[in-house]
Design a protein around this motif. Structure first.
Motif, PDB file in Angstrom:
ATOM      1  N   GLY A  29      11.828  46.364  38.258  1.00  0.00           N
ATOM      2  CA  GLY A  29      11.786  46.727  36.843  1.00  0.00           C
ATOM      3  C   GLY A  29      13.122  46.427  36.188  1.00  0.00           C
ATOM      4  N   PRO A  30      13.381  46.977  35.003  1.00  0.00           N
ATOM      5  CA  PRO A  30      14.669  46.744  34.340  1.00  0.00           C
ATOM      6  C   PRO A  30      15.858  47.046  35.247  1.00  0.00           C
ATOM      7  CG  PRO A  30      13.140  47.778  32.815  1.00  0.00           C
ATOM      8  CD  PRO A  30      12.442  47.731  34.147  1.00  0.00           C
ATOM      9  N   ALA A  31      15.837  48.192  35.942  1.00  0.00           N
ATOM     10  CA  ALA A  31      16.971  48.550  36.794  1.00  0.00           C
ATOM     11  C   ALA A  31      17.106  47.579  37.955  1.00  0.00           C
ATOM     12  CB  ALA A  31      16.809  49.981  37.305  1.00  0.00           C
ATOM     13  N   LEU A  49      12.690  43.441  46.618  1.00  0.00           N
ATOM     14  CA  LEU A  49      11.316  43.649  47.082  1.00  0.00           C
ATOM     15  C   LEU A  49      10.515  44.284  45.956  1.00  0.00           C
ATOM     16  CD1 LEU A  49      12.083  45.284  50.575  1.00  0.00           C
ATOM     17  CD2 LEU A  49      12.205  42.864  49.919  1.00  0.00           C
ATOM     18  N   GLU A  50       9.445  43.634  45.538  1.00  0.00           N
ATOM     19  CA  GLU A  50       8.651  44.148  44.418  1.00  0.00           C
ATOM     20  C   GLU A  50       7.187  44.306  44.840  1.00  0.00           C
ATOM     21  OE1 GLU A  50       8.743  45.539  41.380  1.00  0.00           O
ATOM     22  OE2 GLU A  50       6.559  45.320  41.280  1.00  0.00           O
ATOM     23  N   HIS A  51       6.674  45.474  44.546  1.00  0.00           N
ATOM     24  CA  HIS A  51       5.311  45.844  44.928  1.00  0.00           C
ATOM     25  C   HIS A  51       4.252  44.959  44.251  1.00  0.00           C
ATOM     26  CE1 HIS A  51       1.865  48.566  45.196  1.00  0.00           C
ATOM     27  NE2 HIS A  51       1.801  48.554  43.894  1.00  0.00           N
ATOM     28  N   SER A  52       4.483  44.575  43.026  1.00  0.00           N
ATOM     29  CA  SER A  52       3.478  43.822  42.271  1.00  0.00           C
ATOM     30  C   SER A  52       3.774  42.316  42.367  1.00  0.00           C
ATOM     31  CB  SER A  52       3.488  44.254  40.800  1.00  0.00           C
ATOM     32  OG  SER A  52       4.625  43.723  40.159  1.00  0.00           O
ATOM     33  N   LEU A  55       7.993  40.687  37.738  1.00  0.00           N
ATOM     34  CA  LEU A  55       9.221  41.436  37.454  1.00  0.00           C
ATOM     35  C   LEU A  55       9.105  42.053  36.064  1.00  0.00           C
ATOM     36  CD1 LEU A  55      11.726  38.748  38.795  1.00  0.00           C
ATOM     37  CD2 LEU A  55      11.033  40.887  39.923  1.00  0.00           C
ATOM     38  N   GLY A  56       9.951  43.058  35.806  1.00  0.00           N
ATOM     39  CA  GLY A  56       9.960  43.681  34.474  1.00  0.00           C
ATOM     40  C   GLY A  56       9.511  45.129  34.485  1.00  0.00           C
ATOM     41  N   GLY A  57       8.875  45.576  35.570  1.00  0.00           N
ATOM     42  CA  GLY A  57       8.469  46.978  35.683  1.00  0.00           C
ATOM     43  C   GLY A  57       7.545  47.389  34.550  1.00  0.00           C
ATOM     44  N   VAL A  66       8.371  46.628  23.948  1.00  0.00           N
ATOM     45  CA  VAL A  66       9.353  46.917  22.885  1.00  0.00           C
ATOM     46  C   VAL A  66      10.612  47.429  23.586  1.00  0.00           C
ATOM     47  CG1 VAL A  66       9.916  48.277  20.835  1.00  0.00           C
ATOM     48  CG2 VAL A  66       7.533  47.730  21.316  1.00  0.00           C
ATOM     49  N   PHE A  67      11.783  46.927  23.157  1.00  0.00           N
ATOM     50  CA  PHE A  67      13.035  47.508  23.643  1.00  0.00           C
ATOM     51  C   PHE A  67      13.468  48.562  22.641  1.00  0.00           C
ATOM     52  CE2 PHE A  67      13.530  43.126  25.556  1.00  0.00           C
ATOM     53  CZ  PHE A  67      13.453  43.529  26.878  1.00  0.00           C
ATOM     54  N   MET A  68      13.525  49.809  23.059  1.00  0.00           N
ATOM     55  CA  MET A  68      13.986  50.862  22.152  1.00  0.00           C
ATOM     56  C   MET A  68      15.483  50.699  21.890  1.00  0.00           C
ATOM     57  SD  MET A  68      11.764  52.925  21.008  1.00  0.00           S
ATOM     58  CE  MET A  68       9.998  52.841  21.140  1.00  0.00           C
ATOM     59  N   SER A 126       5.675  46.108  49.411  1.00  0.00           N
ATOM     60  CA  SER A 126       5.754  47.526  49.026  1.00  0.00           C
ATOM     61  C   SER A 126       6.560  48.312  50.034  1.00  0.00           C
ATOM     62  CB  SER A 126       4.354  48.145  48.992  1.00  0.00           C
ATOM     63  OG  SER A 126       3.603  47.545  47.998  1.00  0.00           O
ATOM     64  N   PHE A 127       7.510  49.023  49.511  1.00  0.00           N
ATOM     65  CA  PHE A 127       8.328  49.894  50.354  1.00  0.00           C
ATOM     66  C   PHE A 127       7.436  50.857  51.135  1.00  0.00           C
ATOM     67  CE2 PHE A 127      10.043  54.134  50.810  1.00  0.00           C
ATOM     68  CZ  PHE A 127      11.156  53.889  51.602  1.00  0.00           C
ATOM     69  N   VAL A 128       7.753  51.022  52.419  1.00  0.00           N
ATOM     70  CA  VAL A 128       7.020  51.983  53.254  1.00  0.00           C
ATOM     71  C   VAL A 128       7.960  53.068  53.778  1.00  0.00           C
ATOM     72  CG1 VAL A 128       5.768  52.275  55.442  1.00  0.00           C
ATOM     73  CG2 VAL A 128       5.208  50.354  53.942  1.00  0.00           C
ATOM     74  N   GLY A 358      18.007  53.395  37.444  1.00  0.00           N
ATOM     75  CA  GLY A 358      16.800  53.427  36.615  1.00  0.00           C
ATOM     76  C   GLY A 358      16.373  54.844  36.297  1.00  0.00           C
ATOM     77  N   ARG A 359      15.106  55.005  35.978  1.00  0.00           N
ATOM     78  CA  ARG A 359      14.655  56.278  35.399  1.00  0.00           C
ATOM     79  C   ARG A 359      14.683  57.453  36.375  1.00  0.00           C
ATOM     80  NH1 ARG A 359       9.061  56.839  36.790  1.00  0.00           N
ATOM     81  NH2 ARG A 359       8.100  54.849  37.278  1.00  0.00           N
ATOM     82  N   SER A 360      14.829  57.209  37.683  1.00  0.00           N
ATOM     83  CA  SER A 360      14.802  58.328  38.625  1.00  0.00           C
ATOM     84  C   SER A 360      16.189  58.812  39.043  1.00  0.00           C
ATOM     85  CB  SER A 360      13.989  57.947  39.859  1.00  0.00           C
ATOM     86  OG  SER A 360      14.548  56.818  40.483  1.00  0.00           O
ATOM     87  N   THR A 376      18.784  51.077  28.802  1.00  0.00           N
ATOM     88  CA  THR A 376      19.644  51.951  29.619  1.00  0.00           C
ATOM     89  C   THR A 376      19.413  51.681  31.103  1.00  0.00           C
ATOM     90  OG1 THR A 376      19.362  53.575  27.866  1.00  0.00           O
ATOM     91  CG2 THR A 376      20.398  54.342  29.894  1.00  0.00           C
ATOM     92  N   CYS A 377      18.161  51.432  31.467  1.00  0.00           N
ATOM     93  CA  CYS A 377      17.874  51.142  32.883  1.00  0.00           C
ATOM     94  C   CYS A 377      18.496  49.806  33.293  1.00  0.00           C
ATOM     95  CB  CYS A 377      16.367  51.173  33.133  1.00  0.00           C
ATOM     96  SG  CYS A 377      15.693  52.847  32.987  1.00  0.00           S
ATOM     97  N   TYR A 378      18.513  48.821  32.381  1.00  0.00           N
ATOM     98  CA  TYR A 378      19.225  47.561  32.689  1.00  0.00           C
ATOM     99  C   TYR A 378      20.713  47.851  32.930  1.00  0.00           C
ATOM    100  CZ  TYR A 378      15.334  44.342  31.644  1.00  0.00           C
ATOM    101  OH  TYR A 378      14.145  43.643  31.684  1.00  0.00           O
TER     102      TYR A 378
END
Ligand SMILES: Cc1cc2nc3c(=O)[nH]c(=O)nc-3n(C[C@H](O)[C@H](O)[C@H](O)COP(=O)(O)OP(=O)(O)OC[C@H]3O[C@@H](n4cnc5c(N)ncnc54)[C@H](O)[C@@H]3O)c2cc1C
Length: 423
Positions: A29-31, A49-52, A55-57, A66-68, A126-128, A358-360, A376-378
């Motif tokens: 994602g962004p982060a 490593l990306e689950h989907s 990219l871009g989350g 939209v970028f806030m 996908s992370f396990v 990122g958000r977490s 902000t996550c970027y």
């Protein structure tokens, strides 16, 4: 034969190591994209490593589009705007922009960008499980198209949005409001397209026939038509639940689609008779799940008192923005003057070798409602990638990275911190 009646099994598998890097980033994602680009730019072999398959989350997968505005267009986010949406680039690093974009074009742009930067992106991985040795994360096991594989790294950056790597490594996490653990609701954002003539209207039997604004899931109209090509980006569904919980996401995927079809039909019956439903993303958008317990936890008071930190790594003035966690129609929106996010929010309290971006990050429910937006996550991802590289270069633990060095390297990568924020 394994006895499954005790509801638990022990998994003991030998897994081949597929790749080894200096920095392993989980989640694109962004982060994650920013972390990977910025670590690679510091000369570190970096894999993501990306689950989907993209990219871009949430910005692409969830069709956010939209970028806030955060009062800050600096560093890697500024570079992305300058290349991807040059018409939106402000002169100053400290202005707000709110550009709408095509999620398909962003997805394509990011594929090329990471390739150019020399980041090896593994899609559909996908992370396990975290691999922890002597209280240090040294890699991960992931599910790939070829089965379970291990990816080893000197620093691991968790950008899953859900703190999945951190949780698995034993980092304490919290979810939602203090009083009841409820997180912000999920939303399936979709697009409609003006066809220039009345369209066929169809409402499946088990959908809702909304008659007026108070009937709508958010009790309001919320859409953007800024692309100038007749597309309407609609953010009007709302489903209670925590997207990191199996039963909640199962329910949300079905209910959010039911709402999307119902809202589209409502819009066609009211002001948009010529618009067809043109794009529904493959998954519901998830705003809030888990926050790590970090070396510092960002709080509502930090936001409202415009707190500054010596170890600042991102700045924002995006508002407190809490979609009602009970699924009710209202949204708590409160303007802010601007605040700093310290590096320590990305450092798990009890483990080495791992940065969470990122958000977490470590933040309360109210504080994360503001820091969660993409720009902000970027910024957080950029700081995480650079910090990981410095830790490797200097042999320091990620928790002991020199802040003046981090600031110097961020500055070399185009980050300009402001004392004041613009709205
Ligand atoms: C409905 C909605 C509307 C929003 N509106 C806006 C807006 O208008 N403007 C704005 O700027 N922000 C908005 N946001 C917020 C913003 O999109 C997100 O907070 C932001 O994308 C978070 O970035 P991230 O990198 O931390 O995580 P995410 O964007 O969630 O990305 C996480 C990535 O990790 C991957 N991943 C997860 N688990 C694993 C795993 N186990 N293994 C491998 N990969 C994994 C995911 O596939 C994903 O690609 C909105 C969010 C939602 C849900």
């Amino acid at each position: 034969m394994t006895n499954l009646s005790n509801r638990e099994i022990t998994l003991n598998r030998t897994v081949p190591v597929y790749d080894t890097a200096d920095v392993v980033v989980i989640g694109g994602g962004p982060a994650g994209t920013a972390a990977a680009i910025c670590s690679a730019r510091c000369g570190r072999k970096t894999i993501l490593l990306e689950h989907s398959g993209q990219l871009g989350g949430m910005g692409t997968l969830g069709n956010v589009s939209v970028f806030m505005g955060i009062g800050n267009v600096t560093g890697i986010y500024r570079e992305i705007i300058s290349e991807f949406l040059p018409a939106a680039l402000p002169d100053s690093h400290h202005e707000s922009i709110w550009p709408q974009y095509s999620p398909f074009e962003l997805r394509h742009y990011l594929n090329g960008k990471l390739e150019k930067e020399g980041v090896e992106v593994y899609y559909h991985v996908s992370f396990v499980s975290s691999i922890v040795e002597d209280n240090r994360v040294v890699g991960v096991v992931a599910n790939t198209r070829e089965g379970l594989r291990a990816f080893a790294g000197r620093v691991v950056i968790d950008c899953t949005g859900d703190a999945r790597v951190a949780q698995d490594a034993g980092v304490p996490t919290k979810a939602g409001r203090d009083e009841d653990g409820l997180t912000q609701p999920m939303t399936l954002m979709f697009m409609m397209q003006d066809t220039g003539k009345p369209v066929r209207q169809k409402l499946p039997d088990d959908c809702y026939k909304y008659e007026s604004i108070p009937d709508l899931p958010q009790g309001r109209h919320l859409f953007w038509g800024g692309m100038g090509d007749g597309t309407l980006l609609v953010n009007m569904t709302r489903v209670k639940g925590n997207g990191a919980k199996i039963r909640d996401i199962n329910y949300a995927e079905k209910e959010s689609l039911r709402q999307a079809l119902s809202v589209a039909n409502y819009l066609q019956r009211t002001n948009h008779p010529n618009h067809i439903l043109s794009h529904v993303p493959g998954q519901v958008g998830v705003r809030e799940t888990n926050q790590i317990e970090g070396r510092y936890t960002l709080t509502e008071d930090d936001l409202t008192s415009s707190r500054r930190f010596e170890d600042v790594v991102a700045q924002t003035n995006y508002e407190i923005d809490i979609h009602n966690p009970t699924g009710g129609a209202n949204t708590d929106e409160r303007k802010l003057d601007g605040y700093d996010i310290p590096y320590r929010c990305m450092l798990p309290v009890n483990i080495e070798g791992l940065i969470v971006a990122g958000r977490s990050i470590s933040a309360t429910h109210v504080a994360m409602s503001s820091m969660r937006v993409q720009a902000t996550c970027y910024a957080l991802g950029q700081a995480a990638g650079v910090a990981a590289a410095i830790a490797i270069e200097t042999g320091a633990s990620v928790a002991d990275v020199s802040i003046p060095t981090l600031h110097q390297r961020l500055s070399e990568q185009g980050v300009v911190f402001a004392k004041q924020h613009a709205r």
